[in-house]
Design an enzyme around this catalytic site. Structure first.
Site, short mmCIF file in Angstrom:
data_model
loop_
_atom_site.label_atom_id
_atom_site.label_comp_id
_atom_site.label_asym_id
_atom_site.label_seq_id
_atom_site.Cartn_x
_atom_site.Cartn_y
_atom_site.Cartn_z
N ARG A 62 52.59 44.24 48.90
CA ARG A 62 52.08 43.04 48.01
C ARG A 62 52.79 41.82 47.80
O ARG A 62 52.04 40.93 47.14
CB ARG A 62 51.99 43.75 46.46
CG ARG A 62 51.65 43.06 45.29
CD ARG A 62 51.21 43.72 43.98
NE ARG A 62 52.28 44.89 43.73
CZ ARG A 62 53.40 44.42 43.08
NH1 ARG A 62 53.45 43.38 42.52
NH2 ARG A 62 54.18 45.42 42.74
N TYR A 122 27.49 30.47 42.16
CA TYR A 122 27.18 32.18 42.45
C TYR A 122 27.20 32.58 41.26
O TYR A 122 28.07 32.40 40.31
CB TYR A 122 28.43 32.55 43.60
CG TYR A 122 28.25 34.11 43.69
CD1 TYR A 122 27.17 34.73 43.92
CD2 TYR A 122 29.36 34.60 43.38
CE1 TYR A 122 27.14 35.98 44.22
CE2 TYR A 122 29.47 35.96 43.50
CZ TYR A 122 28.40 36.78 43.87
OH TYR A 122 28.50 38.10 44.17
N ASP A 195 34.79 25.72 45.82
CA ASP A 195 34.43 26.86 46.59
C ASP A 195 33.67 26.50 47.86
O ASP A 195 32.55 25.89 47.61
CB ASP A 195 33.28 27.65 45.69
CG ASP A 195 33.05 29.17 46.21
OD1 ASP A 195 33.13 29.04 47.81
OD2 ASP A 195 32.55 30.00 45.32
N LYS A 220 32.21 36.16 53.90
CA LYS A 220 30.97 35.56 54.56
C LYS A 220 31.28 34.92 55.73
O LYS A 220 31.57 35.67 56.94
CB LYS A 220 30.63 34.54 53.52
CG LYS A 220 30.45 35.01 52.07
CD LYS A 220 29.43 35.95 52.07
CE LYS A 220 28.91 36.49 50.43
NZ LYS A 220 29.78 37.27 49.67
N1 PLP Z 1 31.78 32.36 46.11
C1 PLP Z 1 30.46 32.23 46.81
C2 PLP Z 1 29.67 31.08 46.74
C3 PLP Z 1 29.51 33.56 47.10
O1 PLP Z 1 28.43 33.64 47.57
C4 PLP Z 1 30.41 34.79 46.81
C5 PLP Z 1 29.52 35.88 47.19
O2 PLP Z 1 28.44 36.08 47.38
C6 PLP Z 1 31.61 34.85 46.30
C7 PLP Z 1 32.17 33.62 46.09
C8 PLP Z 1 32.27 36.30 45.93
O3 PLP Z 1 32.81 36.51 46.97
P1 PLP Z 1 33.01 38.31 47.27
O4 PLP Z 1 31.46 38.86 47.26
O5 PLP Z 1 33.68 38.16 48.76
O6 PLP Z 1 33.84 38.57 46.27
#
Ligand code: PLP
Length: 410
Positions: A62, A122, A195, A220
């Site tokens: 960790r 999101y 993001d 992703k």
């Molecule tokens: N940020 C964006 C733009 C996303 O599209 C997503 C998930 O679809 C996330 C964050 C969250 O990622 P995770 O599903 O890996 O937790």
């Protein structure tokens, strides 16, 4: 090591210990091995104590793991960051970034008072802001962060410690001016959290434009193969990186070494995949924009997109691998279209090398109520395509057959 004090071990002892803890090979493995060890040995207690004291040595997974560190180094290099920290998912990464960015300069404890977030986020990111921040007394406000004037006005009213924006937003593919937002943040004493899940460092590196932290859902594009969940935060300053590291040891949402290796492996082809996905997505967007069954296409590469000029100037001639669209007709037509697609898999993710299709109202933005979706421009007939690396001709043929029957049935 097979005996102690001249006596051979009993079978049970040998089964537990034999073969382990050989010295590392003199030659360097060409890729970082998957270090599954959760804890580390030092030759003496004094050396263990020194390792705890220096803060950099491997002690306990960790606190740090060599496979995860290799991924963190790769992301830091890709983003031009002072350092990066990896997490078990994009949501864990986002949470950590918000806590770290909200820590007032010179303090170590997170103490967010106000967060200004983009209205276009999101769905779960908005829910995270509401349930983990607003519900605990943090003032959370939303504005159109693609509009610098509106952002400046909202900042003057709220005086936020941080701004949160998606560089290309999910799912309406709006484009934010990161340099402009960074300048506003600098003037207003706020930190900018970007993001970059949808843009990736192939399209733009926000830290070079003045952003403080970059967040990725590594699930992703970074991983890209639909087989590893993870998240990463990259920091512009050593101080923010140190604060992320400290927090991560306490939050414990660390990434596991297997996932780290898979994401690191995926990143090696990130540039190739994204170039191909962007090139194909541009053709898919143009094809859809001309199709009679399609009411509207959202794609920054189309001249009609409100931020086309900004996107053209920002992303080196690429416009991303996502294309969103609205069909003529309401929900049943959408369901029929999605069900007829064969190559675009109806699975809830994006950025994979497989093409994917999703309906945000029932997937990524499901957790927002209908009114919140409408306020964000997410209709029930909105469809989001994530273009993969398959042959473009096959993707276009798949879309054509799914849309053709739709036209016929109208
Ligand atoms: N940020 C964006 C733009 C996303 O599209 C997503 C998930 O679809 C996330 C964050 C969250 O990622 P995770 O599903 O890996 O937790």
């Amino acid at each position: 090591m097979s005996e102690q004090h001249g006596k051979p071990w009993h079978l049970e002892t040998s089964l537990v210990h034999a073969g382990e803890r050989a010295a590392a090979p003199r030659a360097t493995p060409i890729v970082t091995p998957i270090y599954t060890a959760t804890t580390y040995l030092y030759p003496s207690l004094a050396e263990l104590d020194a390792a705890f004291a220096d803060g950099d040595s491997y002690l306990y997974t960790r606190y740090g793991n060599p496979t995860v560190a290799a991924l963190e180094a790769a992301v830091a290099a890709a983003e031009g960051a002072r350092g990066a920290v990896a997490y078990g998912s994009g949501m864990a990464a986002l949470h950590a970034a918000l806590l770290a960015a909200a820590t007032p300069r010179g303090e170590t404890a997170p103490r967010p008072h106000a967060i200004l977030a983009a209205r276009d986020l999101y769905g779960s990111s908005t829910v995270l802001l509401e349930e983990l921040f607003a519900a605990r007394g943090v003032r959370v406000a939303y504005a159109d962060l693609c509009d610098l004037q509106a952002t400046e006005a909202a900042m003057a009213e709220l005086r936020p410690e941080l701004l949160l924006v998606e560089q290309i937003s999910n799912p309406l593919l709006r484009v934010a001016d990161i340099g402009g937002l960074a300048a506003l943040c600098k003037a207003g004493g706020a930190r900018l959290v970007v993001d970059s899940t949808i843009t990736t460092p192939v399209l733009q590196r926000p830290l070079a434009l003045g952003a403080d932290l970059v967040v990725h859902s590594a699930t992703k594009y970074l991983s890209g193969h639909g087989d590893a969940a993870g998240g990463v935060v990259a920091a512009r300053t050593g101080m923010l990186h140190a604060s992320l590291v400290r927090q991560s040891r306490l939050l414990g949402a660390s990434l596991g070494p297997f996932e780290a290796q898979q994401i690191l492996r995926g990143m090696k082809t990130l540039a190739l995949r994204v170039e191909r996905q962007c090139a194909s997505a541009a053709v898919v967007a143009a094809f859809l924009a001309d199709h009679p069954a399609v009411a509207r296409v959202y794609y920054p590469g189309l001249a009609a997109h409100p931020a086309h000029a900004l996107a053209a100037a920002s992303f080196g001639g690429r416009f991303g691998g996502l294309v969103s669209l609205e069909l003529r007709g309401a929900a049943p037509a959408v369901a029929a279209f999605v069900d007829r697609l064969r190559l675009f898999l109806p699975a809830t993710s994006l950025g994979d090398l497989y093409s994917l299709v999703s309906v945000p109202a029932i997937a990524s933005h499901r957790e927002l109520d209908a009114a919140a979706r409408v306020a964000r421009g997410i209709s029930d007939s909105l469809v989001r395509l994530s273009v993969g690396i398959e042959a473009l001709e096959d993707l276009l043929a798949d879309l054509a057959q799914a849309l053709k029957r739709e036209v016929g049935s109208q």
